[in-house]
Design a protein around this motif. Structure first.
Motif, PDB file in Angstrom:
ATOM      1  N   GLN A 182       0.843  -1.185   0.000  1.00  0.00           N
ATOM      2  CA  GLN A 182       0.000   0.000   0.000  1.00  0.00           C
ATOM      3  C   GLN A 182       0.879   1.235   0.000  1.00  0.00           C
ATOM      4  N   GLU A 183       0.474   2.228  -0.766  1.00  0.00           N
ATOM      5  CA  GLU A 183       1.180   3.499  -0.775  1.00  0.00           C
ATOM      6  C   GLU A 183       0.655   4.326   0.391  1.00  0.00           C
ATOM      7  N   LYS A 184       1.553   4.858   1.204  1.00  0.00           N
ATOM      8  CA  LYS A 184       1.147   5.718   2.308  1.00  0.00           C
ATOM      9  C   LYS A 184       1.114   7.162   1.831  1.00  0.00           C
ATOM     10  N   THR A 185       0.137   7.880   2.303  1.00  0.00           N
ATOM     11  CA  THR A 185       0.142   9.319   2.075  1.00  0.00           C
ATOM     12  C   THR A 185       1.134   9.916   3.066  1.00  0.00           C
ATOM     13  N   LEU A 186       1.600  11.110   2.801  1.00  0.00           N
ATOM     14  CA  LEU A 186       2.516  11.782   3.721  1.00  0.00           C
ATOM     15  C   LEU A 186       1.864  11.928   5.091  1.00  0.00           C
ATOM     16  N   LYS A 187       0.582  12.285   5.104  1.00  0.00           N
ATOM     17  CA  LYS A 187      -0.124  12.450   6.372  1.00  0.00           C
ATOM     18  C   LYS A 187      -0.132  11.134   7.151  1.00  0.00           C
ATOM     19  N   GLN A 188      -0.425  10.008   6.484  1.00  0.00           N
ATOM     20  CA  GLN A 188      -0.456   8.721   7.160  1.00  0.00           C
ATOM     21  C   GLN A 188       0.935   8.323   7.648  1.00  0.00           C
ATOM     22  N   ALA A 189       1.964   8.594   6.821  1.00  0.00           N
ATOM     23  CA  ALA A 189       3.333   8.266   7.220  1.00  0.00           C
ATOM     24  C   ALA A 189       3.718   9.045   8.479  1.00  0.00           C
ATOM     25  N   LEU A 190       3.331  10.312   8.552  1.00  0.00           N
ATOM     26  CA  LEU A 190       3.635  11.127   9.730  1.00  0.00           C
ATOM     27  C   LEU A 190       2.869  10.640  10.960  1.00  0.00           C
ATOM     28  N   LEU A 191       1.608  10.254  10.770  1.00  0.00           N
ATOM     29  CA  LEU A 191       0.828   9.712  11.887  1.00  0.00           C
ATOM     30  C   LEU A 191       1.435   8.403  12.385  1.00  0.00           C
ATOM     31  N   ASP A 192       1.843   7.553  11.457  1.00  0.00           N
ATOM     32  CA  ASP A 192       2.476   6.287  11.829  1.00  0.00           C
ATOM     33  C   ASP A 192       3.784   6.531  12.576  1.00  0.00           C
ATOM     34  N   ALA A 193       4.586   7.482  12.087  1.00  0.00           N
ATOM     35  CA  ALA A 193       5.863   7.787  12.728  1.00  0.00           C
ATOM     36  C   ALA A 193       5.636   8.333  14.131  1.00  0.00           C
ATOM     37  N   LYS A 194       4.613   9.169  14.291  1.00  0.00           N
ATOM     38  CA  LYS A 194       4.309   9.719  15.606  1.00  0.00           C
ATOM     39  C   LYS A 194       3.890   8.612  16.574  1.00  0.00           C
ATOM     40  N   ALA A 195       3.096   7.673  16.104  1.00  0.00           N
ATOM     41  CA  ALA A 195       2.670   6.550  16.952  1.00  0.00           C
ATOM     42  C   ALA A 195       3.861   5.682  17.346  1.00  0.00           C
ATOM     43  N   ARG A 196       4.773   5.428  16.398  1.00  0.00           N
ATOM     44  CA  ARG A 196       5.962   4.625  16.701  1.00  0.00           C
ATOM     45  C   ARG A 196       6.868   5.373  17.687  1.00  0.00           C
ATOM     46  N   GLU A 197       6.961   6.707  17.515  1.00  0.00           N
ATOM     47  CA  GLU A 197       7.779   7.502  18.426  1.00  0.00           C
ATOM     48  C   GLU A 197       7.221   7.421  19.844  1.00  0.00           C
ATOM     49  N   GLU A 198       5.911   7.492  19.976  1.00  0.00           N
ATOM     50  CA  GLU A 198       5.283   7.392  21.289  1.00  0.00           C
ATOM     51  C   GLU A 198       5.558   6.018  21.909  1.00  0.00           C
ATOM     52  N   LYS A 199       5.476   4.968  21.122  1.00  0.00           N
ATOM     53  CA  LYS A 199       5.762   3.619  21.612  1.00  0.00           C
ATOM     54  C   LYS A 199       7.227   3.523  22.060  1.00  0.00           C
ATOM     55  N   ASP A 200       8.131   4.099  21.262  1.00  0.00           N
ATOM     56  CA  ASP A 200       9.554   4.100  21.622  1.00  0.00           C
ATOM     57  C   ASP A 200       9.796   4.872  22.917  1.00  0.00           C
ATOM     58  N   ARG A 201       9.150   6.005  23.062  1.00  0.00           N
ATOM     59  CA  ARG A 201       9.316   6.837  24.260  1.00  0.00           C
ATOM     60  C   ARG A 201       8.895   6.051  25.503  1.00  0.00           C
ATOM     61  N   LYS A 202       7.759   5.377  25.410  1.00  0.00           N
ATOM     62  CA  LYS A 202       7.283   4.580  26.541  1.00  0.00           C
ATOM     63  C   LYS A 202       8.243   3.441  26.846  1.00  0.00           C
ATOM     64  N   TYR A 203       8.755   2.815  25.815  1.00  0.00           N
ATOM     65  CA  TYR A 203       9.717   1.725  26.009  1.00  0.00           C
ATOM     66  C   TYR A 203      10.972   2.234  26.725  1.00  0.00           C
ATOM     67  N   LEU A 204      11.499   3.380  26.280  1.00  0.00           N
ATOM     68  CA  LEU A 204      12.709   3.938  26.888  1.00  0.00           C
ATOM     69  C   LEU A 204      12.468   4.372  28.334  1.00  0.00           C
ATOM     70  N   GLU A 205      11.288   4.927  28.604  1.00  0.00           N
ATOM     71  CA  GLU A 205      10.960   5.306  29.977  1.00  0.00           C
ATOM     72  C   GLU A 205      10.927   4.072  30.875  1.00  0.00           C
ATOM     73  N   GLU A 206      10.332   2.992  30.375  1.00  0.00           N
ATOM     74  CA  GLU A 206      10.275   1.755  31.152  1.00  0.00           C
ATOM     75  C   GLU A 206      11.679   1.192  31.357  1.00  0.00           C
ATOM     76  N   ALA A 207      12.511   1.246  30.332  1.00  0.00           N
ATOM     77  CA  ALA A 207      13.888   0.752  30.445  1.00  0.00           C
ATOM     78  C   ALA A 207      14.661   1.546  31.489  1.00  0.00           C
ATOM     79  N   GLU A 208      14.435   2.847  31.579  1.00  0.00           N
ATOM     80  CA  GLU A 208      15.103   3.681  32.588  1.00  0.00           C
ATOM     81  C   GLU A 208      14.646   3.304  33.984  1.00  0.00           C
ATOM     82  N   ARG A 209      13.358   3.003  34.154  1.00  0.00           N
ATOM     83  CA  ARG A 209      12.844   2.613  35.468  1.00  0.00           C
ATOM     84  C   ARG A 209      13.442   1.290  35.932  1.00  0.00           C
ATOM     85  N   ILE A 210      13.701   0.396  34.999  1.00  0.00           N
ATOM     86  CA  ILE A 210      14.218  -0.927  35.330  1.00  0.00           C
ATOM     87  C   ILE A 210      15.681  -0.866  35.757  1.00  0.00           C
TER      88      ILE A 210
END
Length: 91
Positions: free
Chosen positions: A62-90
Protein backbone atom coordinates in the motif's frame (compact mmCIF):
# COMPACT_ATOMS: atom_id res chain seq x y z
CA UNK A 1 32.73 -11.02 3.34
CA UNK A 2 36.03 -11.63 5.11
CA UNK A 3 38.78 -9.00 4.87
CA UNK A 4 42.06 -9.84 6.59
CA UNK A 5 40.22 -12.07 9.06
CA UNK A 6 37.48 -9.53 9.85
CA UNK A 7 33.83 -9.91 8.83
CA UNK A 8 32.81 -6.99 6.62
CA UNK A 9 29.67 -6.04 4.72
CA UNK A 10 29.92 -5.06 1.07
CA UNK A 11 27.28 -2.77 -0.45
CA UNK A 12 27.11 -2.69 -4.22
CA UNK A 13 25.07 -0.35 -6.42
CA UNK A 14 22.99 -1.51 -9.37
CA UNK A 15 23.50 1.86 -11.03
CA UNK A 16 25.97 4.75 -10.95
CA UNK A 17 25.70 7.00 -7.88
CA UNK A 18 26.44 10.67 -8.30
CA UNK A 19 27.71 12.89 -5.47
CA UNK A 20 24.70 14.17 -3.49
CA UNK A 21 22.36 11.33 -4.57
CA UNK A 22 20.03 10.09 -1.84
CA UNK A 23 20.81 6.55 -0.67
CA UNK A 24 18.89 4.19 1.57
CA UNK A 25 19.76 0.85 3.07
CA UNK A 26 17.49 -1.90 4.43
CA UNK A 27 19.36 -3.36 7.40
CA UNK A 28 17.26 -6.58 7.57
CA UNK A 29 18.45 -7.24 11.14
CA UNK A 30 18.12 -10.86 12.26
CA UNK A 31 16.30 -10.37 15.57
CA UNK A 32 13.33 -11.59 17.55
CA UNK A 33 12.86 -8.06 18.91
CA UNK A 34 11.57 -6.29 15.81
CA UNK A 35 9.60 -3.81 17.93
CA UNK A 36 12.96 -2.34 19.01
CA UNK A 37 14.14 -1.81 15.40
CA UNK A 38 11.59 0.72 14.23
CA UNK A 39 12.21 2.82 11.13
CA UNK A 40 10.85 6.36 11.04
CA UNK A 41 11.93 7.35 7.53
CA UNK A 42 8.33 7.87 6.38
CA UNK A 43 8.99 6.58 2.86
CA UNK A 44 5.86 5.34 1.08
CA UNK A 45 7.21 1.81 0.64
CA UNK A 46 9.03 1.57 3.96
CA UNK A 47 8.42 -1.68 5.84
CA UNK A 48 8.39 0.28 9.13
CA UNK A 49 11.12 -1.88 10.63
CA UNK A 50 14.81 -2.61 10.25
CA UNK A 51 14.06 -6.25 11.13
CA UNK A 52 14.50 -8.72 8.30
CA UNK A 53 11.56 -10.49 6.71
CA UNK A 54 8.52 -9.71 4.67
CA UNK A 55 6.86 -6.34 4.25
CA UNK A 56 4.79 -5.52 7.35
CA UNK A 57 1.67 -4.63 5.32
CA UNK A 58 -0.69 -7.54 4.70
CA UNK A 59 -1.86 -8.14 1.14
CA UNK A 60 -0.75 -5.90 -1.70
CA UNK A 61 1.77 -3.19 -0.93
CA UNK A 62 0.00 0.00 0.00
CA UNK A 63 1.18 3.50 -0.78
CA UNK A 64 1.15 5.72 2.31
CA UNK A 65 0.14 9.32 2.08
CA UNK A 66 2.52 11.78 3.72
CA UNK A 67 -0.12 12.45 6.37
CA UNK A 68 -0.46 8.72 7.16
CA UNK A 69 3.33 8.27 7.22
CA UNK A 70 3.63 11.13 9.73
CA UNK A 71 0.83 9.71 11.89
CA UNK A 72 2.48 6.29 11.83
CA UNK A 73 5.86 7.79 12.73
CA UNK A 74 4.31 9.72 15.61
CA UNK A 75 2.67 6.55 16.95
CA UNK A 76 5.96 4.62 16.70
CA UNK A 77 7.78 7.50 18.43
CA UNK A 78 5.28 7.39 21.29
CA UNK A 79 5.76 3.62 21.61
CA UNK A 80 9.55 4.10 21.62
CA UNK A 81 9.32 6.84 24.26
CA UNK A 82 7.28 4.58 26.54
CA UNK A 83 9.72 1.72 26.01
CA UNK A 84 12.71 3.94 26.89
CA UNK A 85 10.96 5.31 29.98
CA UNK A 86 10.27 1.75 31.15
CA UNK A 87 13.89 0.75 30.44
CA UNK A 88 15.10 3.68 32.59
CA UNK A 89 12.84 2.61 35.47
CA UNK A 90 14.22 -0.93 35.33
CA UNK A 91 17.88 0.21 35.55
Amino acid sequence: MNVSGYTRIGIFALQDISPGDFLSYDYQFDTKHGDKFICRCGAAKCRGTMKGGKHHVDGDEQEKTLKQALLDAKAREEKDRKYLEEAERIK
